[in-house]
Design an enzyme around this catalytic site. Structure first.
Site, PDB file in Angstrom:
ATOM      1  N   GLU A   1      -1.686  -9.027   4.141  1.00  0.00           N
ATOM      2  CA  GLU A   1      -1.733  -9.341   5.607  1.00  0.00           C
ATOM      3  C   GLU A   1      -3.130  -9.578   6.052  1.00  0.00           C
ATOM      4  O   GLU A   1      -3.243 -10.172   7.083  1.00  0.00           O
ATOM      5  CB  GLU A   1      -0.813  -8.582   6.383  1.00  0.00           C
ATOM      6  CG  GLU A   1      -1.456  -7.034   6.633  1.00  0.00           C
ATOM      7  CD  GLU A   1      -1.209  -6.122   5.555  1.00  0.00           C
ATOM      8  OE1 GLU A   1      -1.063  -6.621   4.333  1.00  0.00           O
ATOM      9  OE2 GLU A   1      -1.429  -4.886   5.659  1.00  0.00           O
TER      10      GLU A   1
ATOM     11  N   HIS B   1      -3.586  -5.170   0.594  1.00  0.00           N
ATOM     12  CA  HIS B   1      -3.057  -5.571   1.931  1.00  0.00           C
ATOM     13  C   HIS B   1      -3.051  -7.073   1.905  1.00  0.00           C
ATOM     14  O   HIS B   1      -3.893  -7.753   2.264  1.00  0.00           O
ATOM     15  CB  HIS B   1      -3.943  -5.094   3.017  1.00  0.00           C
ATOM     16  CG  HIS B   1      -3.606  -3.706   3.275  1.00  0.00           C
ATOM     17  ND1 HIS B   1      -2.543  -3.202   4.075  1.00  0.00           N
ATOM     18  CD2 HIS B   1      -4.445  -2.417   2.639  1.00  0.00           C
ATOM     19  CE1 HIS B   1      -2.665  -1.919   4.088  1.00  0.00           C
ATOM     20  NE2 HIS B   1      -3.530  -1.460   3.295  1.00  0.00           N
TER      21      HIS B   1
ATOM     22  N   CYS C   1       0.881  -1.216  -0.016  1.00  0.00           N
ATOM     23  CA  CYS C   1       0.100   0.043   0.098  1.00  0.00           C
ATOM     24  C   CYS C   1       1.029   1.219   0.133  1.00  0.00           C
ATOM     25  O   CYS C   1       1.547   1.624  -0.965  1.00  0.00           O
ATOM     26  CB  CYS C   1      -0.765  -0.007   1.062  1.00  0.00           C
ATOM     27  SG  CYS C   1      -2.287   1.315   0.871  1.00  0.00           S
TER      28      CYS C   1
END
Ligand code: XMP
Length: 520
Positions: free
Chosen positions: A178, A176, A86
């Site tokens: 994660e 993202h 990001c």
């Protein structure tokens, strides 16, 4: 800033993303050590051979606003593989000659990305399809691809959703990976750390235990260490780790404030002194605490009195042990992360939390903080490796000021006695019904109001007991636990029928925010 120089690692440079800790969690779940450091603190001299890969996190900043001194550009010239996420993707692009600007359309939430080219980063990420769902959260975007980069995938709004410079091993993703919403996000992180950075697994609870024991021995040498033991998970794990590492050179001090849960002092003495054979100094300071708290009803005053008295008593007993050089503390990694001020935790401003941490400054002891690189669940696993019982390891958090902040208003012996019983029944029932481990924290409180009831044919006029049980990730936010009516009914009957002094039970259904977990 101190990094663990002994272990190979992935270093996460944090730009203030709310997901930075999640990146670290994902990497550690793969059995690889990693650390987080704020972009403001990282220095070129910190980039040594133990760092096998860099991850630049997301963050609330704009690339075009970033102060040029807040990130040393030379870091990316160190020939270490980099994954930018990001904001990290944007800054990586900018530093390599690309351009970033405000997007025409902001992308928040799920988005489709479309594969354009093969890359080692996306091995098994698209699952043999050309499209994948990812979690986006950005208002800016890379508008010009940096030189020598290729486009691996695009979304409708982000042409450069995944980019790579294969020879430099630089990768950027606008989304993202994660967060769990990104399909196969973990796979992408896996590919980066194992296929690109080629780091080896070096992080299991067993290795960790042996390494920590070795480190403690090297630090402490032949000196004595004191430790404030509360019986909670963190201080229990620290005590047992030091016990294994240095045995009788460890002295634990356990202060019974009189504000503990029913039988807690007996359990701590039984476990640590009798079973684990730790040098345990048991201090019964019940009377001193209750005397100091007499007629005090202000929550902040209560907290200050308890915190200060705790330190005084701890120091009094610590001084009696001659030749102490170290103080062991159960500081965890989230307490240390330097970017905390970036992500901003407000809790301590709302209540002055009292922890045994930071004790005792006047004695000028050196600190031993063996858990400082661990997350809470890693501490729990370590505790099990150290043969601590499941009961200790899975205990709910308990605040330093103890029952004092669960008795709003003035504290008396009578109230403490009643509350200990109510809490005991509540927690016991949760365990019996297999609910205890589904709940992050549960307790009973005694409210400073009496209400009228009827028992048999008689009028009663007794206290109100409040039950609180919450689910949470980390105590920063919380929701009330949704009990079945039968459980609420059963526990309410049990408390009212068994405890003289309570004739009414209420269940707290507020979340945090707007409430807090404790009442004071
Ligand atoms: P609050 O009430 O702030 O609680 O929502 C969040 C978590 O912190 C615990 N807590 C404390 N822990 N010392 C501690 O060690 C304190 O003074 C303290 N006050 C609250 C609380 O039990 C919950 O887990």
């Amino acid at each position: 800033m101190s990094l663990n120089r002994k272990l190979d690692k992935i270093l996460i440079i944090d730009f203030g993303s709310q997901f930075t800790q999640l990146i670290a969690r994902r990497i550690r779940e793969f059995g690889v050590f990693c650390e987080i450091v704020s972009h403001k603190k990282i220095k070129i001299k910190n980039i040594d051979h133990s760092i096998k890969g860099l991850i630049l996190s997301g963050g609330p900043l704009n690339v075009y606003q970033i102060n040029k001194y807040s990130f040393d550009k030379r870091i990316i010239e160190k020939q270490i593989p980099i994954l930018g996420i990001c904001f990290g993707h944007q800054i990586l692009s900018k530093l390599n000659g690309g351009k970033v600007k405000q997007s025409k359309y902001r992308e928040f939430g799920l988005a489709n990305i479309y594969k354009k080219k093969e890359s080692i980063l996306i091995k098994n990420f698209f699952n043999n399809k050309k499209i994948n769902k990812v979690w986006m959260s950005h208002a800016d975007q890379v508008s010009k691809l940096p030189k020598y980069f290729n486009v691996i995938a695009s979304s409708q709004n982000s042409k450069y959703a995944i980019i790579e410079n294969r020879s430099k091993k630089f990768y950027g993703v606008q989304f993202h990976p994660e967060v769990t919403h990104t399909q196969n996000g973990k796979r992408l992180i896996h590919n980066f750390i194992f296929l690109i950075c080629k780091i080896k697994k070096n992080w299991s609870s067993k290795d960790q235990k042996n390494q920590l024991i070795k480190e403690v021995r090297e630090t402490v040498k032949n000196n004595k260490v004191i430790c404030a033991l509360s019986g909670g998970v963190d201080s229990s794990v620290v005590a047992q780790l030091l016990n294994k590492a240095i045995g009788k050179k460890l002295y634990c001090i356990f202060v019974n404030t009189g504000l503990l849960r029913k039988n807690e002092e007996t359990q701590v003495v039984k476990t640590f002194k009798r079973k684990l054979k730790i040098n345990l100094i048991y201090v019964n300071a019940e009377k001193e605490f209750i005397r100091k708290l007499k007629n005090i009803s202000d929550p902040e005053k209560k907290r200050k009195i308890i915190g200060n008295l705790f330190i005084k008593i701890f120091e009094r007993y610590a001084k009696r042990i001659k030749g102490v050089k170290f103080l062991a503390q159960g500081t965890l990694y989230p307490d240390l992360i330097e970017s905390r001020s970036v992500t901003g935790s407000q809790t301590s401003k709302i209540k002055s939390h009292h922890n045994v941490g930071g004790l005792p400054k006047k004695m000028k002891l050196k600190l031993v903080e063996p858990l400082r690189f661990l997350f809470k669940d890693e501490v729990r696993k370590l505790g099990l490796e150290l043969n601590l019982s499941k009961e200790i390891i899975s205990r709910h958090p308990f605040p330093g000021p103890g029952l004092a902040i669960r008795i709003p208003g003035i504290i008396t012996h009578e109230k403490i006695k009643i509350l200990k019983e109510a809490d005991y029944y509540f927690i016991k029932s949760l365990k019996e019904q297999n609910l205890y481990n589904k709940i992050w924290q549960a307790y009973a409180a005694l409210l400073p109001v009496k209400t009228v009831g009827v028992m048999g044919d008689n009028r009663t006029y007794e206290y109100l007991c409040l039950l609180r049980a919450i689910t949470s990730e980390d105590g920063m936010t919380a929701d009330f636990f949704d009990f079945k009516k039968t459980f609420i009914q059963m526990i309410s009957n049990k408390i009212v029928n068994s405890i003289r002094g309570i004739n009414r039970v209420v269940y707290d259904v507020t979340s945090k925010p707007p409430s807090t977990i404790e009442l004071e």
